[in-house]
Design an enzyme around this catalytic site. Structure first.
Site, PDB file in Angstrom:
ATOM      1  N   CYS A  80       1.073  -1.379   0.185  1.00 34.63           N
ATOM      2  CA  CYS A  80       0.253   0.179   0.127  1.00 34.63           C
ATOM      3  C   CYS A  80       1.289   1.813   0.241  1.00 34.63           C
ATOM      4  O   CYS A  80       1.584   1.421  -0.766  1.00 34.63           O
ATOM      5  CB  CYS A  80      -1.486  -0.084   0.910  1.00 34.63           C
ATOM      6  SG  CYS A  80      -2.400   1.152   1.180  1.00 34.63           S
ATOM      7  N   HIS A 122      -4.567  -4.064  -0.176  1.00 39.64           N
ATOM      8  CA  HIS A 122      -3.552  -5.031   1.161  1.00 39.64           C
ATOM      9  C   HIS A 122      -3.801  -6.886   1.586  1.00 39.64           C
ATOM     10  O   HIS A 122      -5.033  -7.111   1.413  1.00 39.64           O
ATOM     11  CB  HIS A 122      -4.724  -4.393   2.758  1.00 39.64           C
ATOM     12  CG  HIS A 122      -4.546  -2.719   3.279  1.00 39.64           C
ATOM     13  ND1 HIS A 122      -3.630  -2.541   3.786  1.00 39.64           N
ATOM     14  CD2 HIS A 122      -5.061  -2.350   2.319  1.00 39.64           C
ATOM     15  CE1 HIS A 122      -3.145  -1.134   3.429  1.00 39.64           C
ATOM     16  NE2 HIS A 122      -4.620  -0.609   2.485  1.00 39.64           N
ATOM     17  N   GLU A 140      -3.275  -9.106   3.963  1.00 37.98           N
ATOM     18  CA  GLU A 140      -3.483  -9.125   4.971  1.00 37.98           C
ATOM     19  C   GLU A 140      -4.860  -8.653   5.209  1.00 37.98           C
ATOM     20  O   GLU A 140      -5.116  -9.690   6.382  1.00 37.98           O
ATOM     21  CB  GLU A 140      -2.870  -8.550   5.844  1.00 37.98           C
ATOM     22  CG  GLU A 140      -3.194  -6.643   6.043  1.00 37.98           C
ATOM     23  CD  GLU A 140      -2.479  -5.933   5.398  1.00 37.98           C
ATOM     24  OE1 GLU A 140      -3.249  -4.646   5.707  1.00 37.98           O
ATOM     25  OE2 GLU A 140      -1.589  -6.181   4.494  1.00 37.98           O
TER      26      GLU A 140
END
Length: 194
Positions: free
Chosen positions: A77, A175, A177
């Site tokens: 990011c 992202h 995650e």
């Protein structure tokens, strides 16, 4: 394998830590140049604002440390944006690892882009085993232009670099995650890079 997450006051480190722990890796969060240099893998995540983040990195000389790393490095990011040459966000000179400009989305669609979007034209080890047009989760108002370093694209307002690669440096705008099984696979693929 030792994995260091660069600690530079730019958010989302806890969610990246949890994602790595789910893969069986216990990362170390550090701003210590020696700890970063000695890691097998370095992850450079971030959410926030470019000029503040760059100022923090420069004050601690982490900008030079990151640019000189030889092991695999993964920007996420804001990390991707800071690895580029320049960002329109507060007219910020960045690390210059990728000779790429970071631009602000024109507000022809809702900005920031927030939500799921697909990866297109994926290539390289970061996307091994990931199906074409897989979806990942984005939250961003700025994007890296496409370039010779682009290894995946996404369309939102215009086509932009969803991922970049140059030598040992990899970066993803989305992202991982927060991107479910696809994001988990991208993280695992990064850890597996030789």
């Amino acid at each position: 394998m030792s994995v260091v997450i660069v600690d530079y006051n730019a958010g989302n480190v806890q969610s990246v830590t949890y994602a790595l722990e789910r893969l069986g890796v216990s990362p170390v969060l550090s701003a210590d140049p020696e700890v970063i240099r000695s890691a097998d893998r370095v992850i450079f995540p971030g959410v926030g604002e470019a000029s503040t983040a760059m100022r923090f990195l420069k004050e601690r000389k982490l900008d030079e440390v990151i640019k000189d790393l030889k092991q695999p490095v993964f920007g996420v990011c804001l990390g991707l944006q800071l690895m580029c040459a320049h960002s329109e966000e507060n007219n910020t000179d960045c690390l210059g690892i990728f000779d790429v400009q970071v631009k602000k989305f024109e507000p022809t669609l809702k900005v920031p882009q927030m939500g799921w979007n697909n990866l297109e034209h994926t290539t390289g080890p970061l996307f091994k085993g990931i199906e074409a047009d897989s979806y990942v989760y984005y939250v961003h108002s700025y994007y890296a232009e496409t370039s010779e370093y682009t290894i995946a694209t996404t369309d939102y307002v215009n086509t932009f670099s969803a991922a970049l690669n140059k030598d040992n440096f990899y970066a993803l705008q989305a992202h991982p995650e927060k991107s479910g099984k696809v994001g988990e696979r991208i993280l695992q693929n990064f850890l597996d890079i030789k």
